[in-house]
Design an enzyme around this catalytic site. Structure first.
Site, mmCIF file in Angstrom:
data_model
loop_
_atom_site.group_PDB
_atom_site.id
_atom_site.type_symbol
_atom_site.label_atom_id
_atom_site.label_comp_id
_atom_site.label_asym_id
_atom_site.label_seq_id
_atom_site.Cartn_x
_atom_site.Cartn_y
_atom_site.Cartn_z
ATOM 1 N N LYS A 22 -9.547 -6.528 7.672
ATOM 2 C CA LYS A 22 -9.027 -5.608 6.391
ATOM 3 C C LYS A 22 -7.979 -6.072 5.795
ATOM 4 O O LYS A 22 -7.840 -6.137 4.454
ATOM 5 C CB LYS A 22 -8.780 -4.123 6.824
ATOM 6 C CG LYS A 22 -7.936 -3.031 6.143
ATOM 7 C CD LYS A 22 -7.611 -1.867 6.714
ATOM 8 C CE LYS A 22 -6.378 -1.958 7.464
ATOM 9 N NZ LYS A 22 -4.942 -2.016 6.853
ATOM 10 N N ASN A 23 -6.989 -6.549 6.193
ATOM 11 C CA ASN A 23 -5.479 -6.977 5.633
ATOM 12 C C ASN A 23 -5.679 -8.277 4.976
ATOM 13 O O ASN A 23 -4.903 -8.717 4.129
ATOM 14 C CB ASN A 23 -4.632 -6.985 6.635
ATOM 15 C CG ASN A 23 -4.093 -5.487 6.734
ATOM 16 O OD1 ASN A 23 -4.467 -4.619 6.292
ATOM 17 N ND2 ASN A 23 -3.162 -5.176 7.877
ATOM 18 N N CYS A 116 5.558 7.454 3.694
ATOM 19 C CA CYS A 116 4.721 6.911 4.676
ATOM 20 C C CYS A 116 4.665 7.347 5.988
ATOM 21 O O CYS A 116 5.835 7.293 6.482
ATOM 22 C CB CYS A 116 4.527 5.186 4.626
ATOM 23 S SG CYS A 116 3.213 4.750 5.691
ATOM 24 N N ARG A 121 8.787 1.761 3.710
ATOM 25 C CA ARG A 121 8.122 0.927 3.113
ATOM 26 C C ARG A 121 8.033 0.989 1.694
ATOM 27 O O ARG A 121 7.073 1.170 0.647
ATOM 28 C CB ARG A 121 6.507 1.268 3.299
ATOM 29 C CG ARG A 121 6.302 1.269 4.913
ATOM 30 C CD ARG A 121 4.862 1.521 5.214
ATOM 31 N NE ARG A 121 4.132 0.300 5.029
ATOM 32 C CZ ARG A 121 2.865 0.097 5.167
ATOM 33 N NH1 ARG A 121 1.929 1.302 5.401
ATOM 34 N NH2 ARG A 121 1.984 -0.909 4.923
ATOM 35 N N ASP A 306 1.260 -4.039 14.303
ATOM 36 C CA ASP A 306 -0.036 -3.439 14.126
ATOM 37 C C ASP A 306 -0.811 -3.323 15.617
ATOM 38 O O ASP A 306 -1.845 -2.627 15.453
ATOM 39 C CB ASP A 306 -0.938 -3.881 13.151
ATOM 40 C CG ASP A 306 -0.583 -3.725 11.635
ATOM 41 O OD1 ASP A 306 0.365 -3.031 11.422
ATOM 42 O OD2 ASP A 306 -1.152 -4.389 10.791
ATOM 43 N N ARG A 398 -9.958 4.300 8.340
ATOM 44 C CA ARG A 398 -9.364 3.244 7.178
ATOM 45 C C ARG A 398 -9.478 1.789 7.383
ATOM 46 O O ARG A 398 -9.515 0.926 6.679
ATOM 47 C CB ARG A 398 -7.695 3.708 7.061
ATOM 48 C CG ARG A 398 -7.506 4.945 6.455
ATOM 49 C CD ARG A 398 -6.213 5.229 6.167
ATOM 50 N NE ARG A 398 -5.539 4.072 5.542
ATOM 51 C CZ ARG A 398 -4.265 4.115 4.949
ATOM 52 N NH1 ARG A 398 -3.482 5.091 5.408
ATOM 53 N NH2 ARG A 398 -4.133 3.046 3.917
HETATM 54 N N1 EPU Z 1 9.722 -4.065 3.108
HETATM 55 C C1 EPU Z 1 10.839 -3.687 2.191
HETATM 56 N N2 EPU Z 1 10.757 -3.846 0.736
HETATM 57 C C2 EPU Z 1 9.640 -4.380 0.294
HETATM 58 C C3 EPU Z 1 8.394 -4.681 1.187
HETATM 59 C C4 EPU Z 1 8.682 -4.351 2.517
HETATM 60 O O1 EPU Z 1 11.922 -3.361 2.654
HETATM 61 O O2 EPU Z 1 9.344 -4.618 -0.937
HETATM 62 C C5 EPU Z 1 10.002 -3.704 4.477
HETATM 63 C C6 EPU Z 1 8.957 -2.688 5.005
HETATM 64 O O3 EPU Z 1 9.644 -1.336 4.749
HETATM 65 C C7 EPU Z 1 8.923 -2.853 6.534
HETATM 66 C C8 EPU Z 1 9.094 -4.544 6.443
HETATM 67 O O4 EPU Z 1 9.574 -5.010 5.021
HETATM 68 O O5 EPU Z 1 10.073 -2.522 7.175
HETATM 69 C C9 EPU Z 1 7.531 -5.322 6.359
HETATM 70 O O6 EPU Z 1 6.654 -4.680 5.352
HETATM 71 P P1 EPU Z 1 5.616 -5.504 4.795
HETATM 72 O O7 EPU Z 1 5.838 -5.514 3.245
HETATM 73 O O8 EPU Z 1 5.339 -6.758 5.537
HETATM 74 O O9 EPU Z 1 4.359 -4.655 5.085
HETATM 75 P P2 EPU Z 1 3.276 -4.531 4.184
HETATM 76 O O10 EPU Z 1 2.935 -5.723 3.457
HETATM 77 O O11 EPU Z 1 3.375 -3.261 3.396
HETATM 78 C C10 EPU Z 1 1.143 -5.375 5.969
HETATM 79 C C11 EPU Z 1 -0.022 -4.929 6.521
HETATM 80 C C12 EPU Z 1 0.362 -3.560 7.642
HETATM 81 C C13 EPU Z 1 1.191 -4.050 8.573
HETATM 82 C C14 EPU Z 1 2.587 -4.832 7.758
HETATM 83 C C15 EPU Z 1 3.298 -5.805 8.957
HETATM 84 C C16 EPU Z 1 -1.494 -5.117 4.751
HETATM 85 C C17 EPU Z 1 -2.546 -4.249 3.736
HETATM 86 N N3 EPU Z 1 -1.006 -4.263 5.342
HETATM 87 O O12 EPU Z 1 1.847 -4.421 5.250
HETATM 88 O O13 EPU Z 1 -0.859 -3.197 8.082
HETATM 89 O O14 EPU Z 1 1.791 -3.341 9.537
HETATM 90 O O15 EPU Z 1 2.023 -5.878 6.906
HETATM 91 O O16 EPU Z 1 2.667 -6.770 9.688
HETATM 92 O O17 EPU Z 1 -1.594 -6.276 4.813
HETATM 93 C C18 EPU Z 1 -2.185 -1.648 9.203
HETATM 94 O O18 EPU Z 1 -3.023 -2.493 8.890
HETATM 95 O O19 EPU Z 1 -2.144 -0.667 9.995
HETATM 96 C C19 EPU Z 1 -0.912 -1.777 8.460
HETATM 97 C C20 EPU Z 1 0.006 -0.908 8.361
#
Ligand code: EPU
Length: 418
Positions: A22-23, A116, A121, A306, A398
């Site tokens: 998915k991701n 969230c 996030r 995850d 999801r």
């Molecule tokens: N963060 C910030 N600012 C930003 C972006 C992120 O502070 O602009 C923080 C977040 O709040 C978090 C950390 O950085 O504390 C890491 O977040 P990241 O951006 O890596 O998460 P994401 O890209 O939103 C993806 C996956 C998530 C997975 C995370 C971590 C996708 C679509 N989602 O989310 O997947 O948990 O990376 O590996 O790729 C899931 O599939 O259940 C899921 C939540």
């Protein structure tokens, strides 16, 4: 709202296959916005987040044709460079269209995600990165408006902290920027590498994906491509825990063993037998007593956040005390209270969960609070005495393709009721 009714106590045995990730599929779909030519993606999992992304792309101007696990996207024109609140609030990954839209059309309007279930996030790092690439960004009325009328230019972007979708968003934006972009402290997740491979097939010049420094030399246009999405490592990991927690004998096929290395290592330390009969199969056998093993979530190649909830379910069945530390998200322990309703002994102290095992779990009514929390409740239910009813399984829909069918096929007593 659908529920799962699960009767626990059956060791799972047989073969279960892994779907596409998915991701990895979500950014791949968004990448199709970077070209007017067709992008054909194979092994797209049939889960709700993917349908949400497809809806968003169609609103933006893509034609989307689905045949089984293959999706063909063609975006001759960007009709509406916008991700509305109605979609973003149901799926935060909608913000992945930001980079491609600004890169292709010089503008985008994307809703801010809001709260969230698992943590704050924010997307400040996506915004910061795009600003470095020359976009002007304003925030008003819950939306961010990005403008780059002259196009984007290459820049060095040093991420304050590692962000997976932030790295993907910026990598996509940089493919069409003038000159070289360097992403530092970039995410090294396999999903980032998969996206880079798709972009390279579309004509992008990218080096270093999978390391913490990614270099992108901008090109003037990208073309169509055909690409197969990598296996879902979180789904594979969830099945590994399912085999271990039920003391079963399960072969997880069509997976990428290297991507679940951190989990496999913990399972082995806990006394679970994991072998690799061939390059795309892992076999898990739960033999005898489980031992508690501490675990801390980290960015890849560390232990995936995850899989934290699923691991916690397993540790309720291990002898001793396991300290589980969540470092990626600040509020990702919602499953602990539900597991406690089933008899688990878990104390939360800030970023730490202290899991005391081994406790006999008993079936109860529980509520799924987010995607991976739901998976941990399913796992706990598989080993609990009696019947568990899990409410709000739309969370699990999801991101897990036909999970009840896949588990039933290897002996789980699980059914969906409306
Ligand atoms: N963060 C910030 N600012 C930003 C972006 C992120 O502070 O602009 C923080 C977040 O709040 C978090 C950390 O950085 O504390 C890491 O977040 P990241 O951006 O890596 O998460 P994401 O890209 O939103 C993806 C996956 C998530 C997975 C995370 C971590 C996708 C679509 N989602 O989310 O997947 O948990 O990376 O590996 O790729 C899931 O599939 O259940 C899921 C939540």
């Amino acid at each position: 709202m659908d529920k799962f009714v699960i009767a626990g106590g059956t060791p799972l045995a047989g073969e279960v296959s892994t779907s596409g990730s998915k991701n990895a599929a979500l950014p791949a779909l968004a990448a199709a916005l970077l070209t007017e030519e067709p992008v054909i993606l194979h092994r797209i999992p049939r889960v709700r987040d993917i349908r949400t992304m497809q809806r968003l792309l169609v609103d933006i101007g893509s034609r989307s044709d689905v045949e089984g696990e293959t999706v063909r996207l063609e975006t001759p024109q960007i009709v509406c460079p916008e991700a509305p609140y109605e979609l973003v609030k149901t799926m935060r990954a909608s913000s992945l269209v930001l980079g491609p839209l600004v890169a292709r059309t010089g503008r985008a309007r994307v809703s801010l995600p809001g709260g969230c279930a698992i943590g704050a996030r924010p997307i400040n790092l996506h915004i910061f990165g795009l600003e470095q690439l020359g976009a002007r960004i304003e925030q008003a009325h819950g939306y961010i408006q990005a403008e780059a009328p002259e196009g984007l230019h290459g820049a060095t972007v040093h991420f304050d902290r590692i962000t997976v979708t932030g790295t993907e968003d910026l990598m996509m934006a940089a493919t069409l920027a003038k000159g070289e972009t360097v992403l530092r402290n970039a995410a090294r997740e396999p999903e980032v590498v998969d996206l880079a491979n798709l972009l390279i097939a579309m004509g992008a010049k990218i080096e270093g994906a999978g390391t913490s420094t990614i270099r992108i030399e901008g090109v003037t246009r990208l073309g169509g491509a055909e690409h197969t999405i990598i296996p879902d490592r979180i789904e594979a990991g969830t099945f590994l825990v399912a085999g271990a927690i039920t003391g079963g004998d399960l072969a997880i096929t069509d997976c990428e063993p290297e991507h679940v290395g951190a989990l496999v290592s913990k399972l082995q330390q806990a006394g679970v037998e994991v072998t690799q009969p061939d390059g795309t199969t892992l076999r898990v056998r739960g033999r005898g007593k489980l031992r508690s093993v501490d675990m801390t979530t980290e960015e890849y190649p560390g232990f995936a956040t995850d899989l934290q909830a699923q691991y916690m379910a397993l540790m309720t069945q291990a002898e001793g005390i396991a300290i589980v530390v969540e470092t990626i998200f600040e509020n990702r322990f919602m499953h602990a209270q539900e597991l406690a309703r089933m008899g688990a002994n878990i104390r939360i102290d800030g970023k730490q969960a202290i899991v005391a095992g081994r406790r006999e779990l008993t079936g109860a009514g529980v509520i799924a609070s987010d995607l991976r929390a739901s998976a941990s409740l399913v796992l706990a239910a598989l080993v609990a005495r009696g019947e568990t009813v899990i409410d709000r399984v739309y969370h699990i829909d999801r991101g897990y393709e036909k999970i009840e069918a896949k588990l039933a096929q290897v002996g789980a007593k699980i059914r969906r009721v409306e």
